[in-house]
Design a protein around this motif. Structure first.
Motif, short mmCIF file in Angstrom:
data_model
loop_
_atom_site.label_atom_id
_atom_site.label_comp_id
_atom_site.label_asym_id
_atom_site.label_seq_id
_atom_site.Cartn_x
_atom_site.Cartn_y
_atom_site.Cartn_z
N GLY A 253 0.81 -1.22 0.00
CA GLY A 253 0.00 0.00 0.00
C GLY A 253 0.83 1.26 0.00
O GLY A 253 0.52 2.24 -0.70
N GLY A 254 1.93 1.26 0.76
CA GLY A 254 2.81 2.42 0.77
C GLY A 254 3.50 2.62 -0.56
O GLY A 254 3.63 3.76 -1.04
N LEU A 255 3.95 1.55 -1.19
CA LEU A 255 4.59 1.65 -2.51
C LEU A 255 3.62 2.18 -3.56
O LEU A 255 3.99 3.03 -4.39
N LEU A 256 2.38 1.70 -3.53
CA LEU A 256 1.40 2.17 -4.51
C LEU A 256 1.06 3.64 -4.29
O LEU A 256 0.89 4.40 -5.25
N LYS A 257 0.97 4.05 -3.03
CA LYS A 257 0.63 5.45 -2.73
C LYS A 257 1.65 6.40 -3.32
O LYS A 257 1.30 7.48 -3.82
N HIS B 290 11.27 3.73 2.61
CA HIS B 290 10.49 4.76 3.30
C HIS B 290 9.00 4.62 2.96
O HIS B 290 8.14 4.72 3.85
N ALA B 291 8.69 4.42 1.69
CA ALA B 291 7.28 4.31 1.27
C ALA B 291 6.63 3.10 1.91
O ALA B 291 5.49 3.17 2.40
N ILE C 245 3.15 0.57 6.44
CA ILE C 245 2.98 -0.20 7.67
C ILE C 245 2.54 0.71 8.81
O ILE C 245 1.62 0.38 9.58
N ASP C 246 3.16 1.88 8.92
CA ASP C 246 2.80 2.82 9.99
C ASP C 246 1.32 3.20 9.92
O ASP C 246 0.65 3.35 10.96
N LEU C 247 0.79 3.35 8.70
CA LEU C 247 -0.60 3.78 8.50
C LEU C 247 -1.56 2.62 8.34
O LEU C 247 -2.74 2.83 8.08
N ALA C 248 -1.03 1.38 8.48
CA ALA C 248 -1.86 0.18 8.28
C ALA C 248 -2.61 0.26 6.95
O ALA C 248 -3.82 0.04 6.88
N SER C 249 -1.89 0.55 5.89
CA SER C 249 -2.50 0.78 4.58
C SER C 249 -3.16 -0.49 4.05
O SER C 249 -2.65 -1.60 4.22
#
Length: 454
Positions: free
Chosen positions: A286-290, A365-366, A371-375
């Protein structure tokens, strides 16, 4: 010298090393160095070698009034050149006025690693390097193999492979000798295109190895009277040279891969989307896609890169390159693939022109933000995304040009926070200059086509 440095000096002397390359990379990932005699080793370790980085593209400190940067070698990165054991190569971090230089790519990756360590993770990375090797002929560039494959694609062709075997054996032998965990090499889909695969390691080690690998491939090709290129798309009707990033997180304590669901079963997200993977893995997705568009500026950093990020273009068949910001189960047409045979995330956008340190740093980082945002990355797309599957219209296309990607990076407050305000400004300015230089040039083919078009 520290005890470690003294031990290494003794070892290098015993091995017959006479010179050391203290090496860093510029914004493009190109290696820069000074050659230091082994008699000067103790000073080199303390950062004696100074570089005027303002003379290099996009590195900052422009102007004759700035102090130089010192290259401080990482002793753990030492590689004695397999083809000339008089020389030892070191990856180095740049320092400015006694502190790590924030615009040094390797320093940027080390900062990302520190963030992962604070969260209890080690970032592991394996990269699949593809590259072309050509011969110069009277008619121009030709594939390494004298007998060109006559079909649509020479991928995995035994005869093509056998013609290239002397060069490939030498390269593969060096990779094996260096202890990188060689496990295969092959003829890829392009004419004169190859891939050599070896084991994963922590991201910093892998970035060091791939940087050295590019140097090694060039040297070996020259020894065979050939030219190695890491240009993403040398010919419009042949495949791009990718550098797929296979990423995972391991626990600092114990080393367990937190993307691996075999022990504890899938997480809630995995169960929701019928995927045998963990919540950590899908949140990282989810972070990578964002941040995919901004990340693309770093993983595909040249004007030529985007001639490879097409579904087909001038290819006789599909390109196998990703074009959509999506993920899927073992889906090679998506940006992110969850492979069947390994617990990792494969980002298929990076090409061989990337700066391995920067791409690893921003990816980490992404993913950690995810993970931090539970994407929740949403449902995977498991169909052939080149064929207009249901739901494709809701998925954003990856940037079509370097300019689109760089604009996304420029607009990303996240990128400026994790990579540094100054660095992003330098990178964006450099890449916009490259875009302008390439876009506004008028080629002979363009002139011939449009001179009397209307």
């Amino acid at each position: 010298m520290s005890g470690t440095a003294a031990e290494l000096l003794k070892h290098l002397d015993e091995q017959g090393v006479q010179y050391c390359y203290v090496t860093f990379v510029d914004i493009h990932g190109a290696s820069k160095t000074k050659c230091v005699p082994l008699s000067h080793f103790d000073a080199m370790v303390r950062g004696s070698e100074l570089f005027t980085v303002g003379a290099l593209d996009g590195m900052g400190l422009v102007g004759p009034h700035f102090d130089e940067c010192a290259a401080v070698p990482d002793l753990a990165s030492a590689i004695i050149l397999p083809w000339d054991r008089r020389y030892c190569w070191f990856a180095a971090d740049l320092h400015f006025r006694g502190e790590p230089y924030p615009n040094c790519s390797r320093v940027i990756l080390k900062r990302a690693r520190e963030r992962a360590a604070r969260a209890g993770f080690r970032f592991n990375l394996g990269i699949e390097p593809e590259f072309y090797i050509y011969r110069r002929t009277a008619e121009g560039l030709a594939p390494l193999q004298p007998k060109r494959f006559g079909g649509v694609t020479p991928a995995y062709d035994l005869h093509q492979m056998s013609q290239a075997q002397p060069l490939l054996e030498q390269l593969a032998g060096y990779v094996d000798q260096l202890g990188w965990g060689l496990y295969s090499f092959d003829q890829e889909g392009g004419h004169g295109q190859f891939e050599i695969d070896f084991g994963y390691a922590d991201a910093l080690t892998t970035a060091d190895r791939l940087t050295f690998f590019r140097f090694m491939v060039k040297v070996v090709a020259e020894q065979h009277g050939a030219i190695a290129t890491f240009m993403p798309k040398p010919f419009s009707d042949d495949f791009r040279s990718g550098a797929h990033y296979n990423m995972s997180l391991a626990e600092l304590e114990g080393g367990a891969n937190v993307f691996d669901a075999r022990a504890g079963g899938p997480g809630q997200l995995g169960a929701r989307y019928d995927l045998q993977t963990t919540d950590f893995c899908l949140q990282f997705v989810g972070g990578l896609l964002k941040h995919a568009d901004a990340l693309c500026a770093i993983t595909c950093p040249t004007y030529n890169s985007y001639k490879g990020l097409v579904a087909r273009g001038d290819m006789p068949d599909m390109s196998w390159a990703p074009v959509l910001r999506a993920y899927g189960r073992n889906n090679r047409s998506a940006m992110l693939r969850l492979p069947m045979n390994r617990a990792c995330i494969e980002n298929r956008t990076p090409d061989m022109s990337t700066n391995f340190y920067l791409a690893a740093a921003f990816s980490l980082h992404a993913g950690l933000e995810g993970i931090d945002l539970a994407s929740d990355p949403g449902a995977p797309l498991n169909d052939n995304l080149y064929l207009e599957p249901a739901g494709r219209n809701a998925v954003q296309r990856l940037p079509r040009t370097l300019l689109e990607a760089v604009d996304a990076l420029d607009d990303s407050e996240f990128a400026r926070t994790v990579l540094g305000e100054a660095f992003v400004s330098l990178f964006v300015a450099q890449k916009r200059r490259e875009w302008d230089a390439s876009f506004y040039a008028v080629s002979a083919a363009e002139r011939e086509k449009f001179l009397e078009f209307v």
